[in-house]
Design a protein around this motif. Structure first.
Motif, PDB file in Angstrom:
ATOM      1  N   ILE A   1     -19.787   7.264   6.095  1.00  0.00           N
ATOM      2  CA  ILE A   1     -19.113   6.726   4.899  1.00  0.00           C
ATOM      3  C   ILE A   1     -19.876   7.145   3.648  1.00  0.00           C
ATOM      4  O   ILE A   1     -19.283   7.582   2.659  1.00  0.00           O
ATOM      5  N   GLY A   2     -21.206   7.063   3.701  1.00  0.00           N
ATOM      6  CA  GLY A   2     -22.017   7.463   2.549  1.00  0.00           C
ATOM      7  C   GLY A   2     -21.763   8.904   2.163  1.00  0.00           C
ATOM      8  O   GLY A   2     -21.670   9.240   0.976  1.00  0.00           O
ATOM      9  N   GLU A   3     -21.584   9.764   3.177  1.00  0.00           N
ATOM     10  CA  GLU A   3     -21.387  11.197   2.911  1.00  0.00           C
ATOM     11  C   GLU A   3     -20.129  11.489   2.096  1.00  0.00           C
ATOM     12  O   GLU A   3     -20.000  12.556   1.514  1.00  0.00           O
ATOM     13  N   THR A   4     -19.198  10.552   2.052  1.00  0.00           N
ATOM     14  CA  THR A   4     -17.972  10.795   1.266  1.00  0.00           C
ATOM     15  C   THR A   4     -18.261  10.717  -0.233  1.00  0.00           C
ATOM     16  O   THR A   4     -17.445  11.151  -1.046  1.00  0.00           O
ATOM     17  N   GLY A   5     -19.402  10.104  -0.603  1.00  0.00           N
ATOM     18  CA  GLY A   5     -19.730   9.985  -2.022  1.00  0.00           C
ATOM     19  C   GLY A   5     -18.954   8.891  -2.739  1.00  0.00           C
ATOM     20  O   GLY A   5     -19.014   8.762  -3.962  1.00  0.00           O
ATOM     21  N   LYS A   6     -18.206   8.096  -1.973  1.00  0.00           N
ATOM     22  CA  LYS A   6     -17.383   7.030  -2.573  1.00  0.00           C
ATOM     23  C   LYS A   6     -18.211   5.764  -2.773  1.00  0.00           C
ATOM     24  O   LYS A   6     -19.211   5.557  -2.084  1.00  0.00           O
ATOM     25  N   PRO A   7     -17.765   4.854  -3.651  1.00  0.00           N
ATOM     26  CA  PRO A   7     -18.387   3.532  -3.670  1.00  0.00           C
ATOM     27  C   PRO A   7     -17.978   2.734  -2.424  1.00  0.00           C
ATOM     28  O   PRO A   7     -16.894   2.958  -1.877  1.00  0.00           O
ATOM     29  N   VAL A   8     -18.859   1.846  -2.001  1.00  0.00           N
ATOM     30  CA  VAL A   8     -18.642   1.129  -0.738  1.00  0.00           C
ATOM     31  C   VAL A   8     -18.758  -0.375  -0.951  1.00  0.00           C
ATOM     32  O   VAL A   8     -19.642  -0.844  -1.676  1.00  0.00           O
ATOM     33  N   LEU A   9     -17.859  -1.124  -0.309  1.00  0.00           N
ATOM     34  CA  LEU A   9     -17.960  -2.584  -0.276  1.00  0.00           C
ATOM     35  C   LEU A   9     -18.617  -2.943   1.048  1.00  0.00           C
ATOM     36  O   LEU A   9     -18.024  -2.745   2.115  1.00  0.00           O
ATOM     37  N   LEU A  10     -19.833  -3.434   0.981  1.00  0.00           N
ATOM     38  CA  LEU A  10     -20.610  -3.679   2.197  1.00  0.00           C
ATOM     39  C   LEU A  10     -20.621  -5.165   2.517  1.00  0.00           C
ATOM     40  O   LEU A  10     -21.327  -5.957   1.887  1.00  0.00           O
ATOM     41  N   LYS A  11     -19.819  -5.538   3.513  1.00  0.00           N
ATOM     42  CA  LYS A  11     -19.804  -6.946   3.916  1.00  0.00           C
ATOM     43  C   LYS A  11     -21.090  -7.272   4.665  1.00  0.00           C
ATOM     44  O   LYS A  11     -21.646  -6.419   5.377  1.00  0.00           O
ATOM     45  N   ARG A  12     -21.527  -8.502   4.492  1.00  0.00           N
ATOM     46  CA  ARG A  12     -22.752  -8.926   5.162  1.00  0.00           C
ATOM     47  C   ARG A  12     -22.480  -9.164   6.639  1.00  0.00           C
ATOM     48  O   ARG A  12     -21.491  -9.817   7.009  1.00  0.00           O
ATOM     49  N   GLY A  13     -23.337  -8.641   7.485  1.00  0.00           N
ATOM     50  CA  GLY A  13     -23.234  -8.920   8.910  1.00  0.00           C
ATOM     51  C   GLY A  13     -23.277 -10.428   9.114  1.00  0.00           C
ATOM     52  O   GLY A  13     -24.005 -11.129   8.410  1.00  0.00           O
ATOM     53  N   MET A  14     -22.503 -10.946  10.075  1.00  0.00           N
ATOM     54  CA  MET A  14     -22.375 -12.404  10.179  1.00  0.00           C
ATOM     55  C   MET A  14     -23.675 -13.090  10.616  1.00  0.00           C
ATOM     56  O   MET A  14     -23.778 -14.309  10.528  1.00  0.00           O
TER      57      MET A  14
ATOM     58  N   ALA B   1     -26.770 -11.442   9.625  1.00  0.00           N
ATOM     59  CA  ALA B   1     -27.753 -10.529   9.023  1.00  0.00           C
ATOM     60  C   ALA B   1     -28.574 -11.231   7.949  1.00  0.00           C
ATOM     61  O   ALA B   1     -28.037 -12.029   7.168  1.00  0.00           O
ATOM     62  N   ARG B   2     -29.849 -10.908   7.920  1.00  0.00           N
ATOM     63  CA  ARG B   2     -30.714 -11.409   6.844  1.00  0.00           C
ATOM     64  C   ARG B   2     -30.456 -10.589   5.576  1.00  0.00           C
ATOM     65  O   ARG B   2     -29.943  -9.466   5.642  1.00  0.00           O
ATOM     66  N   ILE B   3     -30.897 -11.157   4.446  1.00  0.00           N
ATOM     67  CA  ILE B   3     -30.674 -10.464   3.172  1.00  0.00           C
ATOM     68  C   ILE B   3     -31.415  -9.121   3.158  1.00  0.00           C
ATOM     69  O   ILE B   3     -30.894  -8.117   2.675  1.00  0.00           O
ATOM     70  N   ASP B   4     -32.627  -9.082   3.724  1.00  0.00           N
ATOM     71  CA  ASP B   4     -33.369  -7.811   3.694  1.00  0.00           C
ATOM     72  C   ASP B   4     -32.663  -6.752   4.544  1.00  0.00           C
ATOM     73  O   ASP B   4     -32.628  -5.565   4.188  1.00  0.00           O
ATOM     74  N   GLU B   5     -32.034  -7.170   5.635  1.00  0.00           N
ATOM     75  CA  GLU B   5     -31.293  -6.210   6.474  1.00  0.00           C
ATOM     76  C   GLU B   5     -30.037  -5.706   5.739  1.00  0.00           C
ATOM     77  O   GLU B   5     -29.657  -4.539   5.851  1.00  0.00           O
ATOM     78  N   TRP B   6     -29.433  -6.612   4.989  1.00  0.00           N
ATOM     79  CA  TRP B   6     -28.220  -6.275   4.224  1.00  0.00           C
ATOM     80  C   TRP B   6     -28.571  -5.235   3.144  1.00  0.00           C
ATOM     81  O   TRP B   6     -27.883  -4.229   2.976  1.00  0.00           O
ATOM     82  N   LEU B   7     -29.667  -5.491   2.447  1.00  0.00           N
ATOM     83  CA  LEU B   7     -30.107  -4.536   1.416  1.00  0.00           C
ATOM     84  C   LEU B   7     -30.399  -3.171   2.045  1.00  0.00           C
ATOM     85  O   LEU B   7     -30.060  -2.122   1.482  1.00  0.00           O
ATOM     86  N   LEU B   8     -31.018  -3.186   3.207  1.00  0.00           N
ATOM     87  CA  LEU B   8     -31.353  -1.903   3.853  1.00  0.00           C
ATOM     88  C   LEU B   8     -30.112  -1.178   4.360  1.00  0.00           C
ATOM     89  O   LEU B   8     -30.067   0.059   4.362  1.00  0.00           O
ATOM     90  N   ALA B   9     -29.103  -1.930   4.765  1.00  0.00           N
ATOM     91  CA  ALA B   9     -27.834  -1.285   5.142  1.00  0.00           C
ATOM     92  C   ALA B   9     -27.266  -0.582   3.904  1.00  0.00           C
ATOM     93  O   ALA B   9     -26.744   0.542   3.986  1.00  0.00           O
ATOM     94  N   GLY B  10     -27.394  -1.239   2.746  1.00  0.00           N
ATOM     95  CA  GLY B  10     -26.963  -0.612   1.486  1.00  0.00           C
ATOM     96  C   GLY B  10     -27.761   0.644   1.212  1.00  0.00           C
ATOM     97  O   GLY B  10     -27.221   1.670   0.767  1.00  0.00           O
ATOM     98  N   GLU B  11     -29.044   0.600   1.511  1.00  0.00           N
ATOM     99  CA  GLU B  11     -29.902   1.769   1.291  1.00  0.00           C
ATOM    100  C   GLU B  11     -29.458   2.936   2.188  1.00  0.00           C
ATOM    101  O   GLU B  11     -29.461   4.093   1.764  1.00  0.00           O
ATOM    102  N   HIS B  12     -29.059   2.629   3.433  1.00  0.00           N
ATOM    103  CA  HIS B  12     -28.525   3.679   4.323  1.00  0.00           C
ATOM    104  C   HIS B  12     -27.347   4.384   3.656  1.00  0.00           C
ATOM    105  O   HIS B  12     -27.240   5.612   3.685  1.00  0.00           O
ATOM    106  N   LEU B  13     -26.436   3.579   3.082  1.00  0.00           N
ATOM    107  CA  LEU B  13     -25.248   4.169   2.438  1.00  0.00           C
ATOM    108  C   LEU B  13     -25.649   5.048   1.264  1.00  0.00           C
ATOM    109  O   LEU B  13     -25.170   6.177   1.114  1.00  0.00           O
ATOM    110  N   MET B  14     -26.543   4.527   0.417  1.00  0.00           N
ATOM    111  CA  MET B  14     -26.942   5.279  -0.780  1.00  0.00           C
ATOM    112  C   MET B  14     -27.674   6.558  -0.392  1.00  0.00           C
ATOM    113  O   MET B  14     -27.480   7.612  -0.981  1.00  0.00           O
TER     114      MET B  14
END
Ligand code: PEP
Ligand code: MN
Length: 341
Positions: free
Chosen positions: A192-205, A207-220
């Motif tokens: 998904i990140g490779e498309t270069g689009k903006p992403v709406l990242l839902k929080r894993g049900m 997931a901790r906040i630090d894991e959520w931020l890191l999932a965002g980092e994967h996308l970026m």
């Protein structure tokens, strides 16, 4: 973080500048050097921002685990005609859980537009707990989504569930949704990140906040142009609520990390009657917008009927978004004199 001061720095001025960024400090002095030690519960602020304060000689800081997410802190992003992140101007995204037919979607899009939504939501590919449940009309539904969004001049957010679907979703969507079940599906995030689009990242049900931020980092890191975080409730112990809406996490991402955050009260409660109250609470905490499920005939919905608002319910939520709606801006306690971490 340790902030080293220049010899001539005015301590009060530098401290004032740091406090206005949400950084609480204590002074350390010795051997002709003055330094401010930033307390751990301060806001997450990049080293560059601190270095640019007059009177700061150098900044010693451990590297952030999510530098690319930090780099978009405090920014806005466009999703179709909507600008997300403008202070005091939250955005409503609304539509059905699943796209069930072209006619149902057209009606739902009209409802969303009439309620003041700027972005249409709807699932073409649906993650379902049971393999026997309706799982979406796939690519055909993507076409209906784009058509309905264009007809009402709405932006479009829709979920990509698998790597194979990503190109087709990216072709029609203004914002690609990652669902709760896929927050840590790293190969999907990369694709998904490779498309270069903006992403709406839902929080894993769960997931901790630090894991959520890191999932965002994967996308970026993979190339996403922006990440908007979406709190949709986490697993709780009480079956009265479908999930547990974690507004503390919203405040944390908004005020400590200065990220864009939407709230999805529909999946959080699972009940349409509780949505207006949680919608208000979410905006009070500082959410940049809401993602709401709405259906023209919820009794016949193929997924999530009990949490779908009808036209009247959606209009009620939409009134929270009118220009003169009473909506205090959420502020960081760090900016209120007397509140210290
Ligand atoms: C949805 O938004 O339709 C959805 C499936 O949400 P979640 O991933 O939060 O369950
Ligand atoms: Mn749903």
């Amino acid at each position: 973080m340790i902030v080293l001061l220049t010899e001539k720095a005015d301590l009060k001025t530098v401290r004032g500048a740091l406090t206005s960024l949400g950084l609480w400090t204590s002074l350390c002095e010795g051997q002709g050097q003055r330094a401010l030690l930033v307390e751990p519960h301060s806001s997450a602020v990049s080293r560059l921002e601190v270095e640019s304060i007059p009177g700061v000689a150098a900044v010693l800081a451990a590297p952030s685990p999510q530098p690319r997410i930090d780099a978009i802190a405090g920014s806005c992003v466009r999703v179709g005609p909507a600008l997300i992140g403008a202070p005091g101007e939250p955005v409503l995204m609304a539509g059905p859980c699943s796209v069930e037919s072209r006619a149902q979607l057209q009606e739902a899009a009209a409802m969303a537009a009439a309620a003041g939504a700027q972005v249409l939501r709807g699932g073409a590919f649906k993650p379902r707990t049971s393999p026997y449940s309706f799982s979406g009309h796939g690519r055909e539904a993507l076409r209906w989504l784009r058509e309905a969004a264009d007809e009402h001049e709405l932006g479009l957010v829709t979920e990509a569930m698998s790597e194979d679907e990503v190109p087709a979703v990216a072709e029609v969507a203004d914002l690609i949704q990652v669902g709760t079940r896929n927050m840590q599906n790293f190969s999907l995030l990369r694709r998904i990140g490779e498309t270069g689009k903006p992403v709406l990242l839902k929080r894993g049900m769960a997931a901790r906040i630090d894991e959520w931020l890191l999932a965002g980092e994967h996308l970026m890191k993979a190339g996403a142009s922006f990440v908007i975080f979406c709190e949709r409730g986490i697993v709780g112990f009480d079956p009265k609520a479908r999930n547990l809406l974690d507004l503390a996490a919203v405040a944390h991402l908004k005020l400590v990390h200065r990220q864009l955050v939407l709230v999805d009260p529909s999946h959080a409660t699972g009940r349409r009657d509780l949505i207006p109250a949680l919608a208000r609470a979410s905006l009070a905490v500082g959410a940049d917008g809401l993602l709401i499920e709405a259906h023209p005939d919820s009794a016949c919905a193929l997924s999530d009927g009990p949490q779908a608002l009808d036209a009247e319910g959606l209009a009620e939520v939409g009134r929270l978004f009118t220009k003169n709606a009473e909506r205090p801006l959420a502020v960081s306690g760090a900016q209120i004199p007397g509140i210290r971490p």
